[in-house]
Design an enzyme around this catalytic site. Structure first.
Site, PDB file in Angstrom:
ATOM      1  N   ARG A 123      -9.057   6.073 -37.427  1.00 18.93           N
ATOM      2  CA  ARG A 123     -10.159   7.040 -37.325  1.00 18.93           C
ATOM      3  C   ARG A 123     -11.326   6.393 -36.578  1.00 18.93           C
ATOM      4  O   ARG A 123     -11.983   7.020 -35.750  1.00 18.93           O
ATOM      5  CB  ARG A 123     -10.616   7.529 -38.711  1.00 18.93           C
TER       6      ARG A 123
ATOM      7  N   LYS B 130      -9.183  21.799 -20.945  1.00 17.15           N
ATOM      8  CA  LYS B 130      -9.216  22.587 -19.716  1.00 17.15           C
ATOM      9  C   LYS B 130      -8.801  21.734 -18.510  1.00 17.15           C
ATOM     10  O   LYS B 130      -7.708  21.213 -18.487  1.00 17.15           O
ATOM     11  CB  LYS B 130     -10.616  23.194 -19.559  1.00 17.15           C
TER      12      LYS B 130
HETATM   13  O1  P1T Z   1     -11.391  25.074 -27.068  1.00 17.09           O
HETATM   14  P1  P1T Z   1     -12.130  23.754 -27.213  1.00 17.09           P
HETATM   15  O2  P1T Z   1     -11.398  22.593 -26.659  1.00 17.09           O
HETATM   16  O3  P1T Z   1     -12.649  23.542 -28.596  1.00 17.09           O
HETATM   17  O4  P1T Z   1     -13.425  23.874 -26.258  1.00 17.09           O
HETATM   18  C1  P1T Z   1     -14.470  24.759 -26.494  1.00 17.09           C
HETATM   19  C2  P1T Z   1     -15.185  25.088 -25.207  1.00 17.09           C
HETATM   20  C3  P1T Z   1     -16.378  24.451 -24.924  1.00 17.09           C
HETATM   21  N1  P1T Z   1     -17.052  24.686 -23.767  1.00 17.09           N
HETATM   22  C4  P1T Z   1     -16.578  25.552 -22.855  1.00 17.09           C
HETATM   23  C5  P1T Z   1     -17.353  25.796 -21.603  1.00 17.09           C
HETATM   24  C6  P1T Z   1     -15.377  26.219 -23.075  1.00 17.09           C
HETATM   25  O5  P1T Z   1     -14.940  27.067 -22.135  1.00 17.09           O
HETATM   26  C7  P1T Z   1     -14.661  25.995 -24.287  1.00 17.09           C
HETATM   27  C8  P1T Z   1     -13.397  26.713 -24.605  1.00 17.09           C
HETATM   28  N2  P1T Z   1     -13.190  27.855 -23.833  1.00 17.09           N
HETATM   29  C9  P1T Z   1     -12.122  28.706 -23.900  1.00 17.09           C
HETATM   30  C10 P1T Z   1     -11.117  28.561 -24.772  1.00 17.09           C
HETATM   31  C11 P1T Z   1     -12.165  29.820 -22.939  1.00 17.09           C
HETATM   32  O6  P1T Z   1     -11.134  30.493 -22.724  1.00 17.09           O
HETATM   33  O7  P1T Z   1     -13.233  30.044 -22.366  1.00 17.09           O
END
Ligand code: P1T
Length: 379
Positions: free
Chosen positions: A46, A195
């Site tokens: 952790r 992403k």
């Molecule tokens: O899904 P996660 O890895 O927890 O990320 C959140 C997040 C934070 N910031 C931005 C700009 C994001 O686009 C996202 C997640 N967005 C999507 C799942 C979406 O489809 O826009």
């Protein structure tokens, strides 16, 4: 080192025990100690894990920062930043932002006594007008999700430095290939690695990068104390994704531009939101702070209704109907009923999300096939 070289080499050393060129997946929770307190830098996963550490160093290098920390999702990384605050503190945020970010602000941290203000940030004066002695953090998403406005990071940084307020930038849509907020004066960069950085739609993960050692101490303290870390398998996949980040982003940017230009000519389309277009209101800022305009393109329809958007989305054959973005394959979504459904309708409309707005994550397929799919879906 230039970006492409860093993407392949930064933070990654051949494995000391075997020479393996790829960082091994250290699938272990704990590490044997020689005697109490005497170990090789790793005591419990952790707190620190070698696969995660390699990814954290790689991301810090790509953002031109000093310290990186990885988390189990983008939202867990945002959660870490907000836990640096205390009850009574105030945050000023972009009003157009990912629905999940709005949800963690409004349904979790407001309950713990943190106050959030939202504004468009196209003029730093709008941010300044909301500042007071309780303001601790300015939270910026640029380009914004989903209407793709571009906010001038450098101008905001001069304001936050003057007032001793932290500036955090969610760089998910841009990646460090396109934009490096720390170089423009931000204190913290946040990513949903899920992403573009991961790039292959196979992991959920987040990260923070900073160059400030006090902020880094806080970041690692919270990472360890709250425990929202990512696993070593996911860290390995992110490291593999990073090796082609520059190549993928070049193609995402080319395809994004071609799709935006093509959509502008379609008679069913009302507006195209893409900062690469010369008539986009933030084109000048985008050219100044970004290297390319990403593969994210939004548009709305002349017949502005959710039903009409749903009809178009159903007709796509190549663009897959799905949440998320930034993978090699093209996706399409309807923010009002999908990614941004957690934002109240009046707040959503104020930030420019119309009922027919469709958001595309343009992938790296052949552009002719993508344009053909758009034409047949909108026909
Ligand atoms: O899904 P996660 O890895 O927890 O990320 C959140 C997040 C934070 N910031 C931005 C700009 C994001 O686009 C996202 C997640 N967005 C999507 C799942 C979406 O489809 O826009």
């Amino acid at each position: 080192m230039k970006f492409a070289t860093k993407a392949i080499h930064a933070g990654i050393e051949p494995d000391e025990s075997t020479g393996a060129i790829m960082t091994p997946i250290y699938q272990t929770s704990t590490y044997v100690q020689e005697e109490v307190g005497k170990h090789k830098g790793y005591a419990y996963s952790r707190s620190k894990n070698p696969t995660r550490s390699a990814l954290e160093s790689s991301l810090a290098a790509l953002e031109n920062g000093k310290f990186g920390a990885c988390f189990g999702s983008g939202l867990a990384a945002i959660d870490c930043v907000l836990k640096m605050l205390s009850p009574g503190d105030e945050v000023i945020s972009t009003n157009d932002l990912y629905g999940g970010t709005y949800r963690i602000f409004s349904t979790i941290f407001e309950r713990f006594g943190i106050k959030f203000h939202y504004t468009s940030m196209d003029e730093p004066a709008k941010v300044k007008a909301l500042m007071n002695e309780k303001t601790r953090l300015v939270w910026v998403e640029t380009p914004t999700n989903p209407t793709l406005k571009v906010i001038d990071i450098e101008k905001l940084a001069s304001l936050t430095k003057e007032t001793n307020v932290l500036l955090a930038v969610d760089n998910t849509f841009s990646t460090p290939y396109v934009q490096r907020p720390l170089e423009l004066g931000a204190d913290i960069v946040m990513h949903s690695i899920t992403k573009y950085i991961g790039g292959h739609s196979d992991i959920v993960m987040g990260a923070l990068v900073t160059s400030n050692s006090d902020l880094a101490d806080e970041m690692y303290r919270i990472q360890n104390a709250s425990g929202a870390i990512c696993g070593p398998q996911d860290a390995f996949l992110a490291l593999r994704g990073i090796k082609t980040l520059h190549l993928r982003m070049q193609r995402h940017c080319e395809n994004g531009m071609a799709v935006a230009e093509h959509l502008q000519k379609n008679p069913a389309v009302a507006n195209v939101f893409y900062a690469g277009l010369p008539d986009h209101p933030n084109h000048g800022v985008a050219r100044k702070q970004m290297n390319g305009f990403t593969g994210m393109v939004s548009f709305d329809l002349k017949n502005d209704s959710a039903e009409n958007a749903h009809r178009v989305l159903k007709r796509f054959r190549l663009f897959a109907l799905a949440e998320s973005l930034g993978g090699v394959e093209s996706l399409a979504g309807h923010p009002a009923t999908m990614t941004h459904a957690s934002i109240p309708v009046d707040v959503r409309r104020l930030s420019g999300i119309s009922d027919s707005l469709i958001r595309l994550s343009v992938g790296v397929e052949d552009i002719d096939d993508l344009l053909f799919d758009l034409d047949q879906a909108l026909a």
